[in-house]
Design a protein around this motif. Structure first.
Motif, PDB file in Angstrom:
ATOM      1  N   GLY A  34       0.758  -1.088  -0.049  1.00 39.00           N
ATOM      2  CA  GLY A  34      -0.238   0.026  -0.051  1.00 39.00           C
ATOM      3  C   GLY A  34       0.708   1.092  -0.005  1.00 39.00           C
ATOM      4  O   GLY A  34       2.216   1.183   0.255  1.00 39.00           O
ATOM      5  N   ALA A  35       0.069   2.478  -0.280  1.00 35.75           N
ATOM      6  CA  ALA A  35       0.765   3.696  -0.226  1.00 35.75           C
ATOM      7  C   ALA A  35       1.507   4.037   0.970  1.00 35.75           C
ATOM      8  O   ALA A  35       0.892   3.725   2.201  1.00 35.75           O
ATOM      9  CB  ALA A  35      -0.132   4.805  -0.636  1.00 35.75           C
ATOM     10  N   ARG A  36       2.620   4.507   1.029  1.00 36.32           N
ATOM     11  CA  ARG A  36       3.591   4.814   2.256  1.00 36.32           C
ATOM     12  C   ARG A  36       4.039   6.080   2.052  1.00 36.32           C
ATOM     13  O   ARG A  36       4.770   6.514   1.093  1.00 36.32           O
ATOM     14  CB  ARG A  36       4.395   3.778   2.820  1.00 36.32           C
ATOM     15  CG  ARG A  36       4.152   2.315   2.887  1.00 36.32           C
ATOM     16  CD  ARG A  36       4.922   1.499   3.431  1.00 36.32           C
ATOM     17  NE  ARG A  36       4.303   0.136   3.604  1.00 36.32           N
ATOM     18  CZ  ARG A  36       4.974  -0.957   3.305  1.00 36.32           C
ATOM     19  NH1 ARG A  36       6.260  -1.035   3.029  1.00 36.32           N
ATOM     20  NH2 ARG A  36       4.450  -2.263   3.321  1.00 36.32           N
ATOM     21  N   PRO A  37       4.157   7.020   3.094  1.00 33.95           N
ATOM     22  CA  PRO A  37       4.816   8.077   2.841  1.00 33.95           C
ATOM     23  C   PRO A  37       6.497   8.076   2.471  1.00 33.95           C
ATOM     24  O   PRO A  37       7.076   7.276   3.033  1.00 33.95           O
ATOM     25  CB  PRO A  37       4.742   8.807   4.307  1.00 33.95           C
ATOM     26  CG  PRO A  37       3.470   8.218   5.026  1.00 33.95           C
ATOM     27  CD  PRO A  37       3.625   6.647   4.162  1.00 33.95           C
ATOM     28  N   GLY A  38       6.788   8.866   1.628  1.00 31.11           N
ATOM     29  CA  GLY A  38       8.194   8.850   1.086  1.00 31.11           C
ATOM     30  C   GLY A  38       8.408   7.716   0.301  1.00 31.11           C
ATOM     31  O   GLY A  38       9.577   7.641  -0.127  1.00 31.11           O
ATOM     32  N   ARG A  39       7.528   6.920  -0.109  1.00 30.60           N
ATOM     33  CA  ARG A  39       7.859   5.742  -0.910  1.00 30.60           C
ATOM     34  C   ARG A  39       6.717   5.833  -2.307  1.00 30.60           C
ATOM     35  O   ARG A  39       5.751   6.350  -2.132  1.00 30.60           O
ATOM     36  CB  ARG A  39       7.169   4.236  -0.326  1.00 30.60           C
ATOM     37  CG  ARG A  39       8.144   4.072   0.796  1.00 30.60           C
ATOM     38  CD  ARG A  39       9.556   3.433   0.806  1.00 30.60           C
ATOM     39  NE  ARG A  39      10.163   2.973   1.776  1.00 30.60           N
ATOM     40  CZ  ARG A  39      11.380   2.557   1.779  1.00 30.60           C
ATOM     41  NH1 ARG A  39      11.935   2.512   0.655  1.00 30.60           N
ATOM     42  NH2 ARG A  39      11.836   2.399   2.642  1.00 30.60           N
ATOM     43  N   SER A  40       7.152   5.319  -3.392  1.00 32.44           N
ATOM     44  CA  SER A  40       6.536   5.445  -4.512  1.00 32.44           C
ATOM     45  C   SER A  40       6.208   3.920  -4.929  1.00 32.44           C
ATOM     46  O   SER A  40       7.040   3.338  -4.778  1.00 32.44           O
ATOM     47  CB  SER A  40       7.237   6.489  -5.602  1.00 32.44           C
ATOM     48  OG  SER A  40       8.379   5.804  -6.148  1.00 32.44           O
ATOM     49  N   ARG A  41       5.088   3.871  -5.900  1.00 36.67           N
ATOM     50  CA  ARG A  41       4.918   2.738  -6.581  1.00 36.67           C
ATOM     51  C   ARG A  41       4.689   2.959  -7.995  1.00 36.67           C
ATOM     52  O   ARG A  41       4.277   3.686  -8.220  1.00 36.67           O
ATOM     53  CB  ARG A  41       3.579   2.174  -5.906  1.00 36.67           C
ATOM     54  CG  ARG A  41       3.600   1.677  -4.322  1.00 36.67           C
ATOM     55  CD  ARG A  41       2.216   1.374  -3.860  1.00 36.67           C
ATOM     56  NE  ARG A  41       1.237   2.286  -3.948  1.00 36.67           N
ATOM     57  CZ  ARG A  41       0.055   2.036  -3.783  1.00 36.67           C
ATOM     58  NH1 ARG A  41      -0.603   0.799  -3.447  1.00 36.67           N
ATOM     59  NH2 ARG A  41      -0.836   3.030  -3.763  1.00 36.67           N
ATOM     60  N   THR A  42       5.507   2.059  -8.801  1.00 37.34           N
ATOM     61  CA  THR A  42       5.503   2.166 -10.160  1.00 37.34           C
ATOM     62  C   THR A  42       5.016   0.760 -10.826  1.00 37.34           C
ATOM     63  O   THR A  42       5.569  -0.453 -10.264  1.00 37.34           O
ATOM     64  CB  THR A  42       6.971   2.527 -10.722  1.00 37.34           C
ATOM     65  OG1 THR A  42       7.205   3.656 -10.041  1.00 37.34           O
ATOM     66  CG2 THR A  42       6.819   2.381 -12.213  1.00 37.34           C
ATOM     67  N   VAL A  43       4.121   0.961 -11.463  1.00 34.19           N
ATOM     68  CA  VAL A  43       3.569  -0.379 -12.448  1.00 34.19           C
ATOM     69  C   VAL A  43       4.148  -0.270 -13.653  1.00 34.19           C
ATOM     70  O   VAL A  43       3.924   0.648 -14.438  1.00 34.19           O
ATOM     71  CB  VAL A  43       1.939  -0.448 -12.385  1.00 34.19           C
ATOM     72  CG1 VAL A  43       1.597  -1.643 -13.262  1.00 34.19           C
ATOM     73  CG2 VAL A  43       1.635  -0.872 -10.872  1.00 34.19           C
ATOM     74  N   VAL A  44       5.012  -1.345 -14.568  1.00 35.28           N
ATOM     75  CA  VAL A  44       5.554  -1.422 -15.628  1.00 35.28           C
ATOM     76  C   VAL A  44       4.438  -2.241 -16.414  1.00 35.28           C
ATOM     77  O   VAL A  44       4.558  -3.602 -15.929  1.00 35.28           O
ATOM     78  CB  VAL A  44       6.734  -1.678 -15.667  1.00 35.28           C
ATOM     79  CG1 VAL A  44       7.419  -1.945 -17.292  1.00 35.28           C
ATOM     80  CG2 VAL A  44       7.557  -0.632 -14.845  1.00 35.28           C
TER      81      VAL A  44
END
Length: 161
Positions: free
Chosen positions: A42-52
């Protein structure tokens, strides 16, 4: 993913079980896997999520005797476009064409494609040394992700990097 049975032309694709199995493996599973991964991470402060999404020219252009593959790639592109729209906190990139890779898929394209013109096209690419090693394509993708210079929903082609 898979090409499906490229030895068949459009009018040969009459087996509903084969068609459903193709879309389950190449479209439904990608949707389910992506949803599961995004929920698990899940979304977390300071972290990004990328889907390729590894896309293809086949998502936009028809290839003779590749009806299932083209339709599957187009469907996946639209699924991930919806993801990019619905989840602005998730970056989505479409590696639109990882290049003509020297893989087992290329071997199938050269030997099993029902359309003789398509088969010859892929044979010429191999004979002329135009196939790309998968590691070269992967390095370009990694560099693109590290540079982090693309907007979510961007389509990036191997030859544009």
């Amino acid at each position: 993913g898979s090409l499906g049975d490229i030895s068949k032309s459009f009018l040969d694709l009459t087996d509903l079980e084969e068609i459903n199995a193709y879309f389950s493996f190449n479209v439904s599973s990608a949707l389910s896997l992506t949803c599961t991964a995004l929920r698990a991470f899940g979304a977390r402060p300071g972290r990004s999520r990328t889907v390729v999404n590894i896309s293809s020219l086949c998502a936009r252009e028809p290839f003779r005797s590749w009806a299932l593959y083209c339709a599957g790639k187009a469907a996946r592109d639209m699924l991930f476009r919806v993801l990019a729209l619905e989840e602005p906190g998730v970056r989505v990139i479409f590696f639109s064409s990882p290049g003509p890779l020297d893989t087992d898929m290329q071997l199938l394209a050269r030997t099993k494609t029902a359309d003789p013109g398509m088969r010859q096209h892929f044979q010429r690419m191999q004979e002329n040394g135009q196939l790309i090693q998968s590691s070269v394509s992967a390095q370009k993708l990694l560099r693109l992700l590290q540079e982090d210079s693309f907007p979510s929903g961007a389509h990036v082609d191997f030859y544009d990097i």
